[in-house]
Design an enzyme around this catalytic site. Structure first.
Site, PDB file in Angstrom:
ATOM      1  N   LYS A 167       7.966   5.717  90.162  1.00  0.00           N
ATOM      2  CA  LYS A 167       9.006   6.181  89.227  1.00  0.00           C
ATOM      3  C   LYS A 167      10.171   5.199  89.176  1.00  0.00           C
ATOM      4  O   LYS A 167      10.790   5.015  88.135  1.00  0.00           O
ATOM      5  CB  LYS A 167       9.513   7.578  89.623  1.00  0.00           C
ATOM      6  CG  LYS A 167       8.424   8.625  89.585  1.00  0.00           C
ATOM      7  CD  LYS A 167       8.705   9.768  88.634  1.00  0.00           C
ATOM      8  CE  LYS A 167       7.396  10.390  88.204  1.00  0.00           C
ATOM      9  NZ  LYS A 167       7.334  11.817  88.161  1.00  0.00           N
ATOM     10  N   LYS A 190      -4.188   8.263  86.124  1.00  0.00           N
ATOM     11  CA  LYS A 190      -4.255   9.716  86.014  1.00  0.00           C
ATOM     12  C   LYS A 190      -3.683  10.195  84.680  1.00  0.00           C
ATOM     13  O   LYS A 190      -2.833   9.540  84.083  1.00  0.00           O
ATOM     14  CB  LYS A 190      -3.525  10.378  87.190  1.00  0.00           C
ATOM     15  CG  LYS A 190      -2.016  10.283  87.139  1.00  0.00           C
ATOM     16  CD  LYS A 190      -1.364  11.217  88.172  1.00  0.00           C
ATOM     17  CE  LYS A 190       0.138  11.229  87.970  1.00  0.00           C
ATOM     18  NZ  LYS A 190       0.853  12.177  88.799  1.00  0.00           N
ATOM     19  N   LYS A 229       2.038  13.367  82.061  1.00  0.00           N
ATOM     20  CA  LYS A 229       2.921  13.736  80.959  1.00  0.00           C
ATOM     21  C   LYS A 229       3.924  12.643  80.642  1.00  0.00           C
ATOM     22  O   LYS A 229       4.526  12.637  79.584  1.00  0.00           O
ATOM     23  CB  LYS A 229       3.616  15.059  81.238  1.00  0.00           C
ATOM     24  CG  LYS A 229       4.330  15.145  82.550  1.00  0.00           C
ATOM     25  CD  LYS A 229       4.852  16.566  82.746  1.00  0.00           C
ATOM     26  CE  LYS A 229       4.692  17.018  84.173  1.00  0.00           C
ATOM     27  NZ  LYS A 229       4.776  18.450  84.334  1.00  0.00           N
TER      28      LYS A 229
END
Ligand code: AMP
Ligand code: TRP
Length: 324
Positions: free
Chosen positions: A112, A194, A197
């Site tokens: 992130k 993966k 979202k």
């Protein structure tokens, strides 16, 4: 006494098939056997910038989704993290016994931080301490999550052990439970990664709220491997991922599905797959629409009270032990 499970999702807008089968679907089967506590972790959502009105809506929609998916609000505790202040308070206490070096190892943080170079806030870094607080406040035995959260649950174990060693037996040391089969659905546009979202394109995922036409379009555009056979194989991640989704939404075994499409091509397979996904999601979407606001308020208020009772007791024990 029934063993306890705790799990949670962030109200960040989209819940996709990866979330559903990686996490939520396991909650549904586990609720029969365990005492369940399921949170909407709205404080965790603040690690990325949020628009207040959107956040409010997303929180309510996620709670509705828990109910529409089939979590029983009588049997389980369903609540918002920010409504039980003990989470933030215990998080601070745990932050003070968590080595920075442990937090620096977290893959999610590293990913992130790379993704959001312009907003690497301290919350993103200490996020696992808040997650440990969520879990440890309730004497949780088992934490059902997707593969990507395993490292965080392990850190919660480390923190629990450390506290217990410093101050005496206080926390139950939790265990992650991961459904190997569905732990990692892959992106439709990139089967190397993966389903996520936060992917740059919405063609990466199927949201539980997507309508039939968009589902058909997304499946049609899904990338495929070289070769034409509809066969599951580790060397062909794209078709294997689509077969897995077909299996999960239809309940048919992979073998059965391979048999059904033995002499057919990707076109036929994708057409059928889209219809199976639509059949799976339509009833869930109908239940979602049918939940009224008062009913939802009641569930969340009731959940808050039940969670608070347990959390207060645990936090008091913790504060006593450390001298506060
Ligand atoms: P998040 O998207 O980070 O809020 O994740 C919510 C839950 O869904 C966590 O338990 C994740 O481990 C799980 N999850 C997220 N993405 C996937 C995926 N692609 N496949 C399986 N599980 C997932
Ligand atoms: N970090 C989890 C995720 O992103 C959400 C979460 C917060 C959680 N607290 C938790 C999951 C406690 C399980 C238990 O998916």
């Amino acid at each position: 006494m029934q063993k306890k499970i705790f799990s949670a999702m962030q109200p960040t807008g989209i819940i996709h098939l990866g979330n559903y089968f990686g996490a939520m679907n396991n909650w549904l089967s586990l609720q029969k056997e365990y005492a369940g506590i399921f949170s909407i972790v709205d404080l965790h959502a603040l690690t990325i910038p949020q628009k207040p009105e959107e956040l409010r809506t997303n929180i309510r929609n996620l709670a509705k989704l828990y109910l529409a998916a089939g979590l029983d609000p009588q049997k389980n505790i369903i609540f918002r993290q920010s409504q039980v202040h003990e989470h933030a308070e215990l998080a601070w206490i745990l932050t003070c016994i968590t080595p920075i070096s442990e937090l620096e190892r977290m893959t999610q943080y590293k990913d992130k931080a790379k993704q959001h170079k312009e907003n690497i806030n301290a919350g993103l870094f200490t996020y696992p301490c808040l997650m440990a607080a969520d879990i440890l406040l309730y004497d949780t035995n088992i934490v059902p999550v997707g593969e990507d959260q395993k490292q965080h649950v392990e850190l919660a174990r480390t923190i629990a052990n450390k506290f217990n060693n410093l101050y005496g037996e206080t926390f139950v040391v939790p265990e992650a439970m991961i459904n190997k089969e569905t732990a990692r659905l892959r992106g439709l546009d990139n089967p190397e990664k993966k389903m996520s979202k936060s992917a740059p394109s919405e063609y990466n995922f199927i949201s539980l709220m997507n309508k039939p036409d968009l589902i058909r379009k997304k499946i049609q555009k899904a990338v495929t491997d070289s070769g034409t056979e509809i066969k599951f194989s580790p060397e062909r991640p794209a078709i294997s991922n689509l077969l897995m989704i077909y299996h999960l939404v239809s309940g048919n075994s992979i073998k059965e599905i391979e048999g059904e499409f033995e002499n057919k091509g990707y076109g036929d397979f994708k057409k059928e797959l889209a219809e199976r996904i639509i059949e799976f999601l339509t009833p869930l979407q109908e239940r979602f629409e049918a939940i009224d606001d008062n009913e939802l308020d009641q569930v969340l208020e009731n959940g808050k009270q039940r969670a608070e009772t347990l959390a207060k007791k645990k936090l008091k024990e913790v504060k006593d032990k450390i001298g506060l």
